[in-house]
Motif scaffolding. Structure first.
Motif, short mmCIF file in Angstrom:
data_model
loop_
_atom_site.label_atom_id
_atom_site.label_comp_id
_atom_site.label_asym_id
_atom_site.label_seq_id
_atom_site.Cartn_x
_atom_site.Cartn_y
_atom_site.Cartn_z
N LEU A 1 0.81 -1.21 0.00
CA LEU A 1 0.00 0.00 0.00
C LEU A 1 0.85 1.27 0.00
O LEU A 1 1.94 1.29 0.58
N GLN B 1 -3.00 5.23 0.99
CA GLN B 1 -3.89 4.10 1.24
C GLN B 1 -3.79 3.66 2.70
O GLN B 1 -4.79 3.32 3.32
N SER C 1 -9.82 1.66 -2.36
CA SER C 1 -8.63 2.02 -3.12
C SER C 1 -7.51 1.00 -2.96
O SER C 1 -6.37 1.26 -3.33
N MET C 2 -7.84 -0.16 -2.43
CA MET C 2 -6.81 -1.12 -2.04
C MET C 2 -6.55 -2.17 -3.12
O MET C 2 -7.47 -2.63 -3.79
N GLU D 1 -4.50 6.15 -8.45
CA GLU D 1 -4.93 5.62 -7.15
C GLU D 1 -4.42 4.22 -6.90
O GLU D 1 -4.05 3.87 -5.79
#
Length: 487
Positions: free
Chosen positions: A31, A35, A153-154, A484
């Motif tokens: 991440l 995030q 957003s992962m 993103e």
């Protein structure tokens, strides 16, 4: 379309390309800082929400002395909180899907902090019930927004691990509240009031943290695309309403499934936690101090289970994880309620709550993958809280059953809460197993392909436009999605 989900579809392992066994350290390091920050801010918000909810169940005996009411009467506060939470989930979920995750979540945390302060000053039982009802509305808005902002957003391979970590927030809040109740409440002249005032400080801190972080990149992308297309706020709202109507028409069956599943999943922890301290004191004859310590042991097991459940769901699948968790719970019911010694009962609490939260560790990612894509703030939180409302009477059902199911404890006739809790837990597991046997699963759904409600409707309406216009819209969307999801 909506009826397909009710066709029997046996749970199965995910496809090999989706079920890779990922090193959890690698999943965490994958991440970006943004995030990570969004996830942990949502996680902390969820801890504060859980902390406050369990303040009542942990202080029932002190509240009895304060207001002169029975356990059955005091559980009305728990019921009212749960009943009003769907309203908050719906209101703040809609705001989150329309305007973004940042300010709706910040606002609801500030409201919760104000109500927590107010709780410490109530003088009558009716005032206490009124404040707890308002709490229900505010608290209902936390989980849906927090989980959506944390997971949308992962990267796919990190979702299972972080879903488990997200659920750690629930037993984590219970654990923090248990520690405050054990060490602070008995030592302060304000008694039970101090546990709520501590919660006000935690909620305020969570609000400050969320306000200082940026908006979800999904909504930054949506806002930028709206700006480039010259959409007014009124046009965006009209597009949002049209998308909402279409979603209800096409996904009503998914909503029904989510509510039924979450009813079973909410009955399981509420039937095993809300009166657990009372069970240890009344049915087993332990002191308040030992009952609180057993609670802490049980919540340590819950924290462990949540982390495990999210992780294994990434390669076993969400539904198989839920099935294994239910089998685990049923296997440990005897150890959880039958022994007489504090050590054996605490061990039972640890392993039983581990099983409960192995199931819950997969819930955040499961619901976020099932969700109608444009309503990730609304759907998970609302079906979760509707399930909460359906299970809101769990503690009252147990208290009522305790009026007739009795046992002798040290020569005194007492409610047999152990037997009552065992029956409720087994029935909850049965409902969950039936649901997942018929339910859908969208393991590893790619959130980066999803559109917000405004984008979804605007793109649909542009289908009659020029091919070049449609290509430009898709190019802009992919450009922001790339920013993103690149890790």
């Amino acid at each position: 379309m909506a009826m397909k989900m009710f066709v029997f579809d046996p749970p199965r392992l995910p496809e090999a390309r989706e079920a890779r066994l990922v090193n959890p350290i690698h999943a965490i390091r994958a991440l970006t800082w943004r995030q990570q920050a969004l996830f942990w801010s949502g996680w902390f918000a969820w801890i504060t929400d859980s902390y406050d909810f369990f303040c009542v169940s942990l202080t029932i005996l002190r509240l009895q002395a304060q207001f002169g009411r029975s356990t059955h009467a005091l559980t009305t506060a728990i019921t009212l909180t749960l009943l009003f939470r769907p309203a908050g989930a719906f209101i703040f979920g809609l705001l989150g899907d329309r305007y973004g995750r940042r300010w709706p979540l910040t606002s609801v945390l500030i409201i919760i902090a104000a109500l927590q302060i107010g709780t410490g000053f109530v003088k009558t039982f009716s005032s206490f019930l009124a404040v707890r009802s308002l709490f229900g509305i505010a608290m209902g808005g936390v989980w849906g927004l927090a989980s959506a902002a944390s997971l949308e957003s992962m990267p796919v391979e990190s979702r299972g691990v972080y879903s488990g970590l997200m659920q750690v927030g629930c037993p984590g809040g219970y654990l923090v509240a248990s520690v405050v109740n054990l060490f602070l409440v008995p030592e302060t002249p304000t008694s039970w009031r101090s546990i709520f005032w501590v919660g006000a400080g935690l909620s305020t801190l969570a609000a400050i943290i969320r306000a200082c972080l940026p908006e979800s990149a999904v909504f930054e992308r949506s806002q930028e695309l709206s700006r480039r297309r010259g959409l007014t706020a009124s046009q965006e709202t009209k597009a949002f309403i049209a998308s909402f109507r279409s979603m209800i028409r096409n996904y009503w069956g998914l909503w029904a499934y989510g509510v039924i599943l979450m009813t079973g999943l909410n009955f399981l922890p509420h039937s095993s936690q809300d009166l657990y301290t009372t069970f240890m004191q009344n049915s087993k004859g332990f002191s308040a101090d030992l009952a609180n310590k057993a609670n802490i042991v049980g919540e340590a097991g819950a924290v462990t289970g949540a982390a495990i459940g999210g992780y294994i769901s990434q390669f076993l699948g969400r539904r198989i994880t839920l099935i294994l968790a239910c089998v685990w719970c049923c296997a440990f019911i005897p150890l959880w309620i039958m022994p007489s010694s504090w050590g054996a009962l605490s061990a039972g609490a640890f392993f039983f709550q581990m099983g409960v939260n192995i199931a819950w560790g997969a819930v955040a990612v499961y619901l976020n993958e099932l969700v109608p894509p444009a309503f990730r703030g609304l759907y998970p939180g609302t079906v979760y809280q509707l399930g909460n409302a359906a299970s809101s009477a769990a503690s009252q059902i147990e208290a009522t059953a305790g009026l007739t199911i009795r046992k002798q404890v040290n020569g005194v006739d007492q409610p047999d809460y152990g037997t009552v809790q065992a029956i409720m837990a087994a029935a909850s597991c049965g409902l969950i197993l039936i649901c997942v046997a018929f339910g859908p699963e969208k393991h590893s759904a790619h959130f980066e392909d999803a559109q917000t409600a405004v984008e979804e409707r605007t793109v649909a309406e542009s289908q009659d436009g020029s091919e070049q216009q449609n290509q430009d819209i898709e190019k802009e969307k992919q450009e922001y999605a790339h920013i993103e999801y690149s890790v």
